[in-house]
Every structure is written in C-alpha cells, then in structure tokens.
Scaffold this motif. Structure first.
Motif, mmCIF file in Angstrom:
data_model
loop_
_atom_site.group_PDB
_atom_site.id
_atom_site.type_symbol
_atom_site.label_atom_id
_atom_site.label_comp_id
_atom_site.label_asym_id
_atom_site.label_seq_id
_atom_site.Cartn_x
_atom_site.Cartn_y
_atom_site.Cartn_z
ATOM 1 N N GLU A 10 0.824 -1.213 0.000
ATOM 2 C CA GLU A 10 0.000 0.000 0.000
ATOM 3 C C GLU A 10 0.856 1.260 0.000
ATOM 4 O O GLU A 10 0.596 2.202 -0.759
ATOM 5 N N GLY B 281 1.100 3.427 -3.300
ATOM 6 C CA GLY B 281 0.543 4.761 -3.104
ATOM 7 C C GLY B 281 1.586 5.851 -3.291
ATOM 8 O O GLY B 281 1.288 6.916 -3.845
ATOM 9 N N SER C 296 -4.509 11.645 -5.733
ATOM 10 C CA SER C 296 -5.731 11.439 -4.970
ATOM 11 C C SER C 296 -5.421 11.534 -3.481
ATOM 12 O O SER C 296 -4.262 11.456 -3.059
ATOM 13 N N LYS C 297 -6.473 11.675 -2.672
ATOM 14 C CA LYS C 297 -6.288 11.808 -1.231
ATOM 15 C C LYS C 297 -5.631 10.555 -0.651
ATOM 16 O O LYS C 297 -4.736 10.649 0.191
ATOM 17 N N GLU C 298 -6.079 9.385 -1.112
ATOM 18 C CA GLU C 298 -5.531 8.132 -0.603
ATOM 19 C C GLU C 298 -4.052 7.995 -0.953
ATOM 20 O O GLU C 298 -3.240 7.606 -0.111
ATOM 21 N N ASN C 299 -3.706 8.318 -2.191
ATOM 22 C CA ASN C 299 -2.304 8.238 -2.608
ATOM 23 C C ASN C 299 -1.441 9.248 -1.859
ATOM 24 O O ASN C 299 -0.282 8.977 -1.541
ATOM 25 N N VAL D 218 -1.864 10.290 1.216
ATOM 26 C CA VAL D 218 -1.610 9.781 2.563
ATOM 27 C C VAL D 218 -0.457 8.789 2.544
ATOM 28 O O VAL D 218 0.461 8.850 3.373
ATOM 29 N N GLN D 219 -0.481 7.862 1.579
ATOM 30 C CA GLN D 219 0.574 6.856 1.499
ATOM 31 C C GLN D 219 1.906 7.480 1.071
ATOM 32 O O GLN D 219 2.980 7.065 1.538
ATOM 33 N N GLU E 74 -3.180 9.482 8.672
ATOM 34 C CA GLU E 74 -3.727 10.626 7.930
ATOM 35 C C GLU E 74 -3.379 11.960 8.576
ATOM 36 O O GLU E 74 -3.375 13.000 7.905
#
Length: 278
Positions: free
Chosen positions: A65, A69, A78-81, A83-84, A145
């Motif tokens: 992940e 990410g 993106s927001k998820e990417n 964070v990672q 996060e």
C-alpha cells in the motif's frame, strides 16, 4: 557455534527484537551467559535480517500500500495516494535521521557502553520512560492521515538512541511516537515499518563478512541456517504476540521486566566484569 547455541541466539533475537526490552542487550548478555563471543558484527546483523524478513512478510499488505501509493501519487494525486506518499516520506525522513546520526554516534560507542553496569542502567532508563508514557501521558489519537514531518523527526531522533546497548529501538520509537501524539495502533505500525530500512541499511556493515565467507567459516553453515530459522519463527511469534498484547494490555509490564532484568544484570554480571578488569 554449536546447534544448541545457534537455536538459543535465534530464539533470544527473535523474541526480543520487536519487544521494547532491547534485543542488543539480550544478545550481549546471552553471549556472556554462554561464554561465547561473536566474531565481529556479521552474525548479529544476519540474525536481524531474519527478523526483518518476518516483518516484511507479516506487513506485506501495508508495504504494498505504501509503495504503490507513494509512486502512484506522482501521477494521480488522490487523497488516498497522498496519505501513502507522505507516510512513505515520514519513513524516509526518520530513517535518514537515524542513519546519519547513528553513523556519527557509532564511533563514540566504546566498550564501556557494552558493559553490564551500563546495559543495566540503559534498560532501567527504557523502563522509566515506558512508565512515564504509560502513567503520566495521555495517549494521542492521531492516525497516519494526521501525521506530520515533525512526528518523523521526533521518532527518528528517538530511534537513534537505540545505538546505545540497553536502549530498545522498538521501545524508543514507540515512546517517541506516543509522545508525539500518535495513537497506539499507528505508533506500533510506524515502529515496525521503520525497522525495515534501518536494519537493512545496517546490513551494509556485514557485506564484507558475507562476501569473503568468514561468517560461514566462523559460525558454520548449518548453525547459520538453524539460527536464521529460529530467529524468523520467533520474530514472527513476537510480532503477532506484541500486536495482540498491546490491544489489551499496557506498556508498564515491559517496564517492570526492564527493571527486573536491569537488577539481575547489574548484580549478576557486575562482579565478574570487575574481576575481568582487575
């Protein structure tokens, strides 16, 4: 090295590597108890690699992940990417701080710091800070996060203290991460993932022993294999147990162990050490 000694060292390394009780201190003390001295750092680093293999396999989904990410963020923000990507940077920052300062401090770690009295003091210090963070400090609730670069700097500095025998790397990272306000779950995950680049980086110092065959000649091929397997198995068990333990129990139990171990080490080994000096 006999097979029994290889198994014992593997078990000690595996069990203590990720518990906040200092694997380095336990390995040094085990050498004293068995009357066996490692030829250089190669074997100890070899055992650490077995522990890291257990972490990599156990946290394989987390690693994928973070890595996916991290690089995906370069093309898809993106927001998820994001964070990672930032979490990956926090691992890099903490590792960089530990690596640079660790190299600078390593040369100043004299034999005195590896003596029983000093190891006992360092273990007691680890126990003291475990009590402080458990009893006098309120746990934070920040997750991955909500992490910041300051968190990675604080944890990186704390991790650097682990170059001192008796100061637990996992303990130092857990304590500083909790002090920074991270939740216990996030602090544990961050601590485990940080161990991978730090220990892999330290393996550079053992390349010579691996390349010239001196490690095999000194330890024995079969003993190396047995020690590696024992370390891997007990590291895996240690990871599973610690994660489950911290969900239900508190760090103070490790603090009590550190104090008991410190007292034992100080009074059992100190006399022998003084006689050796004389």
């Amino acid at each position: 090295m006999s097979l029994i000694e290889a198994i014992i060292f593997g078990i000690v390394q595996g069990i203590t590597e990720f518990l906040p009780i200092s694997s380095t201190a336990h390995i040094i003390i085990t050498q004293m108890l068995l009357g066996y001295s490692f030829p250089g750092f190669g074997f100890e680093i070899f055992l650490h690699l077995a522990s890291i293999l257990a972490v990599i396999i156990y946290f394989r989904k987390d690693l994928v992940e973070v890595i996916v990410g991290f690089f995906s963020f370069l093309g898809n923000r993106s927001k998820e990417n994001r964070v990672q990507f930032l979490f990956g940077l926090y691992i890099v920052v903490a590792t960089g701080i530990t690596g640079v300062l660790g190299i600078l401090l390593e040369g100043s770690i004299g034999n005195f710091l590896k003596t029983p009295p000093f190891i006992a003091i360092a273990l007691a210090t680890t126990g003291l800070f475990l009590i402080i963070i458990e009893r006098f400090f309120k746990y934070g609730n920040r997750t991955v996060e909500n992490m910041t670069f300051l968190d990675s700097v604080i944890v990186g500095l704390g991790q650097t203290l682990a170059v001192i025998p008796g100061i637990s790397r996992s303990g130092a990272t857990l304590i500083t991460a909790l002090f920074a306000g991270l939740s216990k779950e996030t602090a544990v995950r961050y601590s485990f993932l940080l161990s991978i680049p730090v220990i892999l980086g330290s393996s550079v110092f053992a390349i010579g022993d691996f390349a010239d065959g001196s490690l095999v000649a000194d330890i024995g091929l079969l003993s190396l294999v047995v020690a590696f397997l024992a370390t891997f198995i007990f590291s895996w068990l240690g990871i599973v147990w610690l994660i489950e333990f911290l969900k239900k129990s508190k760090l103070i139990y490790f603090a009590i162990y550190c104090f008991v171990a410190a007292i034992f080490i100080f009074f059992y080994f100190d006399a022998n050490f003084i006689m050796e000096l004389e």
